[in-house]
Scaffold this active site. Sequence first.
Site, PDB file in Angstrom:
ATOM      1  N   CYS A 124      38.019  14.895 105.212  1.00 28.60           N
ATOM      2  CA  CYS A 124      36.866  14.615 106.280  1.00 28.60           C
ATOM      3  C   CYS A 124      35.490  15.191 105.624  1.00 28.60           C
ATOM      4  CB  CYS A 124      37.019  15.745 107.395  1.00 28.60           C
ATOM      5  SG  CYS A 124      38.458  15.631 108.267  1.00 28.60           S
ATOM      6  N   HIS A 258      30.714  16.816 110.482  1.00 29.43           N
ATOM      7  CA  HIS A 258      31.940  16.213 110.553  1.00 29.43           C
ATOM      8  C   HIS A 258      32.481  16.552 112.166  1.00 29.43           C
ATOM      9  CE1 HIS A 258      36.240  15.179 110.592  1.00 29.43           C
ATOM     10  NE2 HIS A 258      36.520  16.498 110.579  1.00 29.43           N
ATOM     11  N   ASN A 289      38.297  12.342 116.226  1.00 28.36           N
ATOM     12  CA  ASN A 289      38.100  12.801 115.061  1.00 28.36           C
ATOM     13  C   ASN A 289      38.507  11.678 113.945  1.00 28.36           C
ATOM     14  OD1 ASN A 289      38.457  13.902 112.323  1.00 28.36           O
ATOM     15  ND2 ASN A 289      39.375  15.868 112.956  1.00 28.36           N
TER      16      ASN A 289
END
Length: 333
Positions: A124, A258, A289
Amino acid sequence: MTRPTLTQATGPAHTRILGIGGVRGENLVTNDEIAGPIDSSDEWIRQRTGIITRARAGADSDVLDLAEAAARQAIANAGLTAADIDAVILSTVTYFHQTPAGAAIVADRIGATPAAAFDISAACAGYCYGIGQADALVRAGTARHVLVIGAEKMSDFVDPTDRSISFLLGDGAGAVVVGPSDTPGIGPTIWGSDGGQAQAIRQTHSWKETQNGAGWPTLRQEGQSVFKWAVWQMAPVAQKALDAAGVTADDIEAFIPHQANMRIIDQMIKQLKLPESVVVGRDIADTGNTSAASIPLATERLLREGQVPSGALALQIGFGAGLVYAAQVVVLP
């Protein structure tokens, strides 16, 4: 013997992001569609994560297809052609081939050959890692225009019965072109890792173990540990990025973390004491996500919807499996 002095490459003093592109999986999967196997509900998922839908790509699309589409948009929006690209950096953890690098294939597809091309695996944080490397490559004179792509098809690693991370995950790709600038457009990158916490976010087992009947590997995370780490240790990293860039929270116009969890985002805002005037990237609500793709996708959305203007100062920070992290202040394209 007198040896000659080598000539070193030199480049421009400053860089910036010149153009951005983003694509999301075409299928929006609702909370109700995934709640059954994890014994959950739409209400629980919204409260715990802020996610309403997650974008997932169809079976006929892979991570390189997503990367290619985002790359083409970024190059066009930068006012360049593929022939102008000197290097391609692809950040992904969902490309199935160990070699050759997916970046080389994407470079060929878009017509950027013979650009240098390599993949990075920083989960990420991968997009911010790529921005840091692109900035350094351009300023060193090694490349003039660098294409940075964060692309993931996270749905390939989903266990529908997993309550730890699978219900969060979406698919997409975001890409930018980094090039020379007359003024500073990318602040210093603050990055690092803590491999001692590698088990906090992990693949269930290695590909080698599938030969012994272990089955398809999927993703898991230690939710509470990751939440505490992200909230309490990443806000100081973001503050260091502000300090290194010579700006304060009052100077930035956008915060683009993120897209891991809406509660993490809200807690980081409090820790950083961001003014209410700062626009916050919240693409997770509709996209989910998307790991390395989440920051460029959130950025693309803010710009496309007119929530922030071109030229705005943005603080971005990525953090995830490794555990790894990276942050920098950038001028938006």
